[in-house]
Design a protein around this motif. Structure first.
Motif, PDB file in Angstrom:
ATOM      1  N   TRP A 275      40.844  32.436  20.146  1.00 32.27           N
ATOM      2  CA  TRP A 275      41.820  32.108  19.117  1.00 32.27           C
ATOM      3  C   TRP A 275      42.602  30.854  19.481  1.00 32.27           C
ATOM      4  N   GLY A 276      42.770  30.613  20.779  1.00 31.95           N
ATOM      5  CA  GLY A 276      43.407  29.372  21.189  1.00 31.95           C
ATOM      6  C   GLY A 276      42.598  28.154  20.788  1.00 31.95           C
ATOM      7  N   ASP A 277      41.250  28.306  20.803  1.00 27.80           N
ATOM      8  CA  ASP A 277      40.379  27.196  20.416  1.00 27.80           C
ATOM      9  C   ASP A 277      40.465  26.901  18.921  1.00 27.80           C
ATOM     10  N   VAL A 278      40.551  27.959  18.095  1.00 25.84           N
ATOM     11  CA  VAL A 278      40.472  27.754  16.650  1.00 25.84           C
ATOM     12  C   VAL A 278      41.837  27.565  15.991  1.00 25.84           C
ATOM     13  N   ARG A 298      51.904  32.839  12.957  1.00 31.41           N
ATOM     14  CA  ARG A 298      52.119  33.694  14.129  1.00 31.41           C
ATOM     15  C   ARG A 298      50.858  34.497  14.466  1.00 31.41           C
ATOM     16  N   MET A 299      50.053  34.809  13.467  1.00 32.40           N
ATOM     17  CA  MET A 299      48.854  35.616  13.690  1.00 32.40           C
ATOM     18  C   MET A 299      47.752  34.843  14.417  1.00 32.40           C
ATOM     19  N   LEU A 300      47.873  33.538  14.504  1.00 34.50           N
ATOM     20  CA  LEU A 300      46.842  32.744  15.162  1.00 34.50           C
ATOM     21  C   LEU A 300      46.915  32.847  16.683  1.00 34.50           C
ATOM     22  N   THR A 301      47.937  33.525  17.176  1.00 38.99           N
ATOM     23  CA  THR A 301      48.076  33.745  18.622  1.00 38.99           C
ATOM     24  C   THR A 301      47.804  35.213  18.933  1.00 38.99           C
ATOM     25  N   ASP A 302      46.889  35.472  19.865  1.00 35.00           N
ATOM     26  CA  ASP A 302      46.557  36.854  20.268  1.00 35.00           C
ATOM     27  C   ASP A 302      46.145  37.708  19.078  1.00 35.00           C
ATOM     28  N   ASN A 303      45.337  37.157  18.216  1.00 37.29           N
ATOM     29  CA  ASN A 303      44.860  37.896  17.048  1.00 37.29           C
ATOM     30  C   ASN A 303      43.820  38.929  17.483  1.00 37.29           C
ATOM     31  N   ARG A 396      50.383  28.861  -8.958  1.00 36.80           N
ATOM     32  CA  ARG A 396      49.973  28.189 -10.200  1.00 36.80           C
ATOM     33  C   ARG A 396      50.960  27.112 -10.639  1.00 36.80           C
ATOM     34  N   GLU A 397      52.034  26.945  -9.868  1.00 34.63           N
ATOM     35  CA  GLU A 397      52.996  25.872 -10.137  1.00 34.63           C
ATOM     36  C   GLU A 397      52.610  24.599  -9.377  1.00 34.63           C
ATOM     37  N   LYS A 398      52.277  24.747  -8.090  1.00 34.23           N
ATOM     38  CA  LYS A 398      51.900  23.603  -7.263  1.00 34.23           C
ATOM     39  C   LYS A 398      50.388  23.525  -7.038  1.00 34.23           C
ATOM     40  N   PHE A 399      49.665  24.449  -7.643  1.00 30.99           N
ATOM     41  CA  PHE A 399      48.194  24.471  -7.555  1.00 30.99           C
ATOM     42  C   PHE A 399      47.736  24.452  -6.092  1.00 30.99           C
ATOM     43  N   ARG A 400      48.115  25.497  -5.389  1.00 35.36           N
ATOM     44  CA  ARG A 400      47.739  25.621  -3.992  1.00 35.36           C
ATOM     45  C   ARG A 400      47.487  27.087  -3.662  1.00 35.36           C
ATOM     46  N   PHE A 401      46.857  27.323  -2.500  1.00 34.28           N
ATOM     47  CA  PHE A 401      46.680  28.666  -1.962  1.00 34.28           C
ATOM     48  C   PHE A 401      47.717  28.859  -0.853  1.00 34.28           C
ATOM     49  N   ILE A 402      48.364  30.024  -0.851  1.00 38.66           N
ATOM     50  CA  ILE A 402      49.353  30.355   0.178  1.00 38.66           C
ATOM     51  C   ILE A 402      48.802  31.507   1.004  1.00 38.66           C
ATOM     52  N   VAL A 403      48.407  31.226   2.222  1.00 39.31           N
ATOM     53  CA  VAL A 403      47.794  32.230   3.090  1.00 39.31           C
ATOM     54  C   VAL A 403      48.879  32.957   3.872  1.00 39.31           C
ATOM     55  N   ASP A 404      48.870  34.306   3.782  1.00 41.62           N
ATOM     56  CA  ASP A 404      49.891  35.102   4.453  1.00 41.62           C
ATOM     57  C   ASP A 404      49.316  36.041   5.519  1.00 41.62           C
ATOM     58  N   HIS A 405      47.988  36.161   5.560  1.00 48.40           N
ATOM     59  CA  HIS A 405      47.376  37.084   6.527  1.00 48.40           C
ATOM     60  C   HIS A 405      46.017  36.567   6.946  1.00 48.40           C
ATOM     61  N   VAL A 406      45.812  36.441   8.253  1.00 47.65           N
ATOM     62  CA  VAL A 406      44.539  36.018   8.825  1.00 47.65           C
ATOM     63  C   VAL A 406      44.217  36.991   9.950  1.00 47.65           C
ATOM     64  N   GLY A 407      43.234  37.856   9.752  1.00 45.18           N
ATOM     65  CA  GLY A 407      42.934  38.805  10.829  1.00 45.18           C
ATOM     66  C   GLY A 407      42.206  40.021  10.332  1.00 45.18           C
ATOM     67  N   LEU A 408      42.598  41.193  10.843  1.00 51.14           N
ATOM     68  CA  LEU A 408      41.924  42.438  10.511  1.00 51.14           C
ATOM     69  C   LEU A 408      42.320  42.928   9.118  1.00 51.14           C
ATOM     70  N   HIS A 409      41.581  43.924   8.653  1.00 51.09           N
ATOM     71  CA  HIS A 409      41.821  44.505   7.322  1.00 51.09           C
ATOM     72  C   HIS A 409      42.945  45.533   7.425  1.00 51.09           C
ATOM     73  N   ASP A 410      44.154  45.052   7.769  1.00 53.92           N
ATOM     74  CA  ASP A 410      45.280  45.964   7.941  1.00 53.92           C
ATOM     75  C   ASP A 410      46.541  45.418   7.291  1.00 53.92           C
ATOM     76  N   TYR A 411      46.386  44.563   6.297  1.00 54.11           N
ATOM     77  CA  TYR A 411      47.531  43.921   5.642  1.00 54.11           C
ATOM     78  C   TYR A 411      48.176  44.879   4.645  1.00 54.11           C
ATOM     79  N   GLY A 412      49.501  44.899   4.595  1.00 56.21           N
ATOM     80  CA  GLY A 412      50.202  45.679   3.604  1.00 56.21           C
ATOM     81  C   GLY A 412      50.103  47.165   3.826  1.00 56.21           C
TER      82      GLY A 412
END
Length: 412
Positions: A275-278, A298-303, A396-412
């Motif tokens: 994860w340190g590499d990516v 924050r999830m990009l460290t020790d994911n 849909r206002e700024k036409f962008r994607f907002i990523v809030d979770h990168v990792g396992l299937h345990d969001y929410g």
């Protein structure tokens, strides 16, 4: 392949590798192309080039005597001096005996390069409609047996919307992953026989096309009971809206899970990257079109997700879809999920009935809170410790994607 250096003169040089890989030296690029063209690890015969194509390349086939024009798909994996791996694929046009008897002349190479194996595999799949007649995938003599996957495609009336070589293309796409694809047309007309075979001799995986099979669970449930934990998935769409090329791309995505090139526990590419590499590469994707929340950063460290290289490949694909979404002001010309599948080969689900996420902190769209419910299915394993997801919200206002979770299937 050419027997002497004269055969390479038209295609010599670094080519377009620098357009794909920015940090490769000209010397390494030239060497990589020479290995692809002169010593490929994979060769697939394609339909012969047309007369018009040859004329555009400065060759008049009317003057041929012993010469023969050929088109081939070539591919290779190269380890660079830096230790990084590079994958390349190309459609090559050549003339056998084009210089003299026994010496081939290379006319053109449209090689594409990537550090991601999946991207180059997609390039090879794009050549499958051009595969020469009579080419069939099969294991090498004396090699290990291939995994078997049963594909239930439903009624043959679906063939009308597909090319004549549809079955061959699907089997060749599976062959890239050393999979024997057992295609069953009209399974519902032989339901009892198909179910009995799935129970008595279950394959490595079962894929059912929703387009043509009215009740996929009739086949999936007995298969899963006979082979617990095996992959069983539904492909396509009930409204039959996917083009054939999109169905092939979706098939390839699922087959990558059935038969990964680099197995778990190997010392392959995925296990060489941490994860340190990516993390730095993922952070570099941010821009007006693609935003990572502080939670995602924050999830990009020790994911805990075990395949950082695979996650990087999928989030890079998502960022490219986001770039298109931004440049097209939110109008992709169709559904986001279909666009992502056809353009990048990633599976996006827009809803999740089991999800109850909080509103994304410090972000609003038109003054309203936003929720990261759309998600990329990085994996589709039942085991939660192997199942990767990328959850994001559509701005849909700024036409962008907002990523809030990168990792396992345990969001929410």
């Amino acid at each position: 392949m050419p027997g002497d250096i004269a055969g390479f003169e038209r295609v010599d040089g670094p080519g377009n590798i620098n357009e794909c890989i920015s940090d490769i030296t000209a010397s390494d690029a030239r060497t990589a192309r020479a290995l692809l063209l002169g010593c490929p690890s994979f060769v697939l015969p394609l339909e012969e080039p047309s007369r018009d194509e040859l004329l555009e390349l400065g060759i008049d086939p009317a003057k041929f005597r012993s010469e023969r024009a050929r088109a081939l798909c070539l591919s290779i994996c190269i380890k660079l001096p830096s230790g990084a791996f590079l994958f390349g694929a190309s459609r090559v046009v050549a003339v056998e005996n084009g210089i003299r008897m026994g010496s081939t002349l290379l006319l053109q190479s449209d090689d594409q390069w990537s550090r991601a194996l999946d991207e180059v595999e997609d390039q090879i799949i794009s050549y499958l409609p051009q595969v020469a007649t009579g080419v069939h995938p099969r294991p090498e003599p004396g090699g290990k047996p291939w995994k078997k996957v049963v594909a239930l495609l439903g009624a043959p009336r679906g063939e009308a919307a597909a090319p004549l070589t549809w079955k061959s293309q699907l089997m060749l796409a599976a062959g890239l992953r050393e999979i024997d694809l057992d295609i069953r047309v009209s399974p519902e007309s032989a339901r009892s026989i198909v179910i009995a075979e799935l129970r008595s001799n279950p394959p490595s995986a079962l894929l059912v096309w929703a387009d043509w099979v009215a009740n996929p669970q009739v086949f999936i449930q007995p298969f899963v009971a006979a082979r617990p934990g095996a992959k069983a998935d539904i492909l396509g769409s009930h409204d039959r809206s996917l083009a054939f090329e999109e169905n092939v791309a979706e098939l390839a995505m699922h087959l990558r899970e059935v038969s990964p090139i680099l197995e778990e526990g190997s010392t392959g590419l995925e296990n060489r990257m941490s994860w340190g590499d990516v993390a730095e590469q993922i952070l570099a994707l941010e821009g007006p079109h693609f935003h990572l929340t502080q939670r995602a950063v924050r999830m990009l460290t020790d994911n805990p997700y075990p395949k950082p290289s695979r996650m990087l490949t999928h989030i890079e694909s998502l960022a490219r879809v986001a770039m298109d979404y931004n440049q097209m002001r939110g109008d992709l010309g169709g559904r986001l999920s279909e666009y992502a599948m056809s353009k990048e080969g990633i599976e996006i689900a827009l809803t999740d009935s089991t999800l109850n996420p909080p509103a994304i902190h410090s972000v609003t769209v038109y003054g309203e809170p936003v929720y990261a419910i759309p998600h990329v299915k990085v994996d589709d394993f039942k085991n939660s410790v192997d199942c990767g997801r990328i959850y994001f919200a559509l701005d849909r206002e700024k036409f962008r994607f907002i990523v809030d979770h990168v990792g396992l299937h345990d969001y929410g």
